[in-house]
Design an enzyme around this catalytic site. Structure first.
Site: not given
Length: 633
Positions: A34, A38, A112, A470, A472, A475, A542
């Protein structure tokens, strides 16, 4: 001052255009850290070569008074910093391209950005460049971003470097400062394979050694910047490489014409030449080469043309027409160097969209072999690749792609990675080579297939995927559903998060990387079970949408049912059946979903269960109704 317009008033336009066509073209970029100057350097080049129109100069003078950082002088950086945000902040954000020409050569220069968060833009500019001007502030010396940009330039095939030690005026034109920086850079860059490194002391603001030799550096005997740019050899290597023509579009304006449009990536082709369709291996000849201006006898690298073939072969977008005696690799697995752009890390096992010049295919990062330390080039063990990191990875694509190694061909050896959920470009890759196992492993056809196995069980295979926090109730509801199905004589199997971690996934923890691998393995097991004709109930937190989408994509269309067990986190914490929320809130449990690790709720699940105030058997009946409708469909 003289302008382009005044030059054209002297020469005839036709003569001028003809002269330009015969000049060689050099593509180069400016890069570095920076505030190394450039944009100022490019602006100075354009100004000193008298390539600024009078109205541009007037606008530049006005902008310099408003946005400039050079006092009463012209701020040349504003010529290429076109975005308002760039002018306000005094930084480069986007890649700015400029075309200019001298009596000896034409140039396309890419300015760039130096900020780390815009590394992707630097890589974009470097991907087509022949030379990189690496700027270094003489007061600061070589910084981490200087090293990163030099390494990326090498990785992207640039072989010529100008080491521009800028702001030499601010250190009193001290030769010792210049020599120290040059020695340090040469030591660092010795392993990067650059063909030439030309150090130049300069001041972009005042013009020292930019387009003329500076009297302030009598100790420097090398060329000024423009002189070097005009004389550095422009490699025409692509013209000597084998023919490659990525098909971008199939042109069918009427029943009598079928052509394949694209740009010649390398080599050349002529009417009557034999070509091969890369993916199928079929052979044909070039019947005609068509352009907007008429037909050609021959097309070379860089030309956009439409090829008409003698035979009616299956050639679609994503395929490549190639030379018969030097074909690309066609494989679904390969190794590549990857530059990562996104704030979210790249994780092995996660699925992305891979896009080449013309092809698009789903791919998975199968292994992160090592990350490269841009300071020392050491190979570091890593489980994830973070923003601006560079790594060597193995990939597995859902379908074969045609490619060359990036070292052999930039166009057919590069790709970008797209996040499947956000559609953001998250990384860029350079293919090293195909993996041999891609050719050695084939899918074994079975005479008894998934449909036959399911018919024997009088059911259709399905995956019911329960996701939620977990506690909720995933299962619990899944157990009630399985009892219902079992009572009906259905063949089921339940994959539970805790149970699987006692066996198949006992080697995995709870980091983001391990969670991705956890779900990948479970999804593959669920797929095998559906091949056996089973109804598979999968109960896992998940937490990431991308992994749930990966699981969905593995299954046959219509057999994946996502069930969002939606329980507020306050209720989950109140239930806390395993005491995990209390530990997580005390900081005793790291990477706990909902507390110290994110949960990405489904956006369009097949079943959305709001559990508060509803009994598990009632919730199970709702899923059962959806599943039965699928069975009957």
């Amino acid at each position: 001052m003289a302008t382009v317009a005044s030059d054209l008033s002297v020469k005839g336009i036709a003569d001028y255009l003809r002269e330009q066509e015969n000049k060689s073209l050099l593509r180069f970029l400016t890069c570095g850290s920076v505030d190394d100057g450039k944009s100022t350097l490019i602006g100075r080049l354009l100004y000193d070569t008298k390539l600024i129109f009078e109205d541009q100069l007037a606008a530049l003078e006005r902008d310099s008074r408003k946005h400039g950082t050079a006092g009463d002088e012209i701020d040349f950086a504003l010529l290429v910093d076109g975005l308002e945000a760039e002018r306000e902040q005094g930084i480069t954000i986007d890649v700015a391209y400029r075309f200019f020409a001298t009596d000896r050569r034409k140039f396309i220069v890419a300015d760039t950005p130096g900020h780390e968060e815009y590394t992707r833009n630097m890589a974009t500019g470097a991907s087509t460049a022949d030379l990189a001007v690496v700027l270094i502030d003489a007061r600061q010396g070589i910084l981490r971003q200087t090293r990163r940009h030099a390494y990326i330039a090498s990785l992207l095939g640039i072989r010529h470097i100008v080491l521009a030690v800028n702001k030499i005026d601010l250190v009193g034109y001290d030769r010792a400062v210049f020599d120290k920086i040059v020695a340090e850079f040469r030591a660092f860059a010795g392993a990067l394979g650059f063909a030439t490194i030309q150090p130049i002391p300069l001041s972009a603001r005042h013009g020292d050694n930019v387009t003329r030799r500076s009297e302030n550096t009598p100790w420097y005997q090398g060329p000024h910047l423009l002189e070097h740019l005009e004389t550095v050899p422009v490699e025409e290597a692509n013209r000597e490489k084998p023919f490659r023509f990525p098909v971008q579009y199939v042109s069918r304006p009427d029943l009598d014409f079928r052509g394949f449009a694209g740009q010649v990536a390398s080599g050349a082709v002529a009417v009557g030449d034999t070509v091969i369709v890369a993916k199928s291996g079929q052979s044909t000849r070039i019947k005609e080469i068509v352009t907007r201006d008429g037909s050609l006898d021959r097309a070379v690298e860089g030309q956009a043309v439409t090829l008409v073939l003698e035979d009616q072969l299956e050639v679609s977008r994503g395929n490549i027409l190639v030379a018969p005696d030097d074909r690309p690799t066609v494989a679904d697995q390969f190794q590549a160097h990857v530059i990562w752009f996104d704030a979210n890390p790249m994780i092995p096992g996660r699925s992305y969209i891979l896009r080449t010049e013309t092809d698009s295919v789903e791919t998975t990062v199968t292994a992160l072999k090592y990350e490269v330390d841009v300071n020392t080039f050491a190979h570091l063990a890593a489980k994830a690749l973070h923003m601006n990191g560079v790594a060597v990875c193995n990939f597995s694509a859902r379908a074969p792609i045609a490619f060359d190694s990036y070292a052999a061909n930039r166009v057919t050896g590069n790709f970008v990675l797209i996040d499947r959920m956000s559609n953001r470009t998250v990384g860029a890759g350079m293919i090293d080579f195909g993996l041999r196992r891609a050719d050695n492993v084939h899918w074994q056809a079975m005479e008894v297939d998934r449909t036959a196995r399911a018919v024997l069980k009088h059911q259709k295979a399905a995956v019911v995927w329960f996701t939620g926090l977990s506690g909720s109730g995933k299962s619990t509801v899944a157990n009630h559903l399985e009892k219902l199905l079992h009572a009906e004589g259905r063949h089921t199997y339940m994959l539970d998060g805790d149970n699987v971690r006692h066996g198949l996934n006992k080697d995995l923890g709870f980091t983001a990387e391990d969670r991705v691998e956890n779900i990948r393995r479970v999804a593959e097991v669920a797929k095998l079970m559906t091949d056996a004709g089973l109804i598979v109930l999968v109960s896992f937190i998940s937490p990431f949408r991308s992994e749930r989408q990966l699981a969905r994509d593995l299954m046959v269309e219509g057999e994946f049912i996502e069930v969002f067990v939606d329980t507020p986190i306050e209720e989950c914490a109140r239930r806390d059946p395993k005491g995990l929320y209390k530990k997580a809130m005390r900081g005793e449990l790291a990477n706990f979903t909902g507390i110290s690790s994110p949960y990405e709720a489904p956006e369009n699940p097949e079943v959305h269960l709001e559990t508060v105030g509803t009994e598990p058997d009632e919730l199970a009946m709702r899923i059962h109704a959806v599943l039965e409708s699928r069975m009957e469909g």
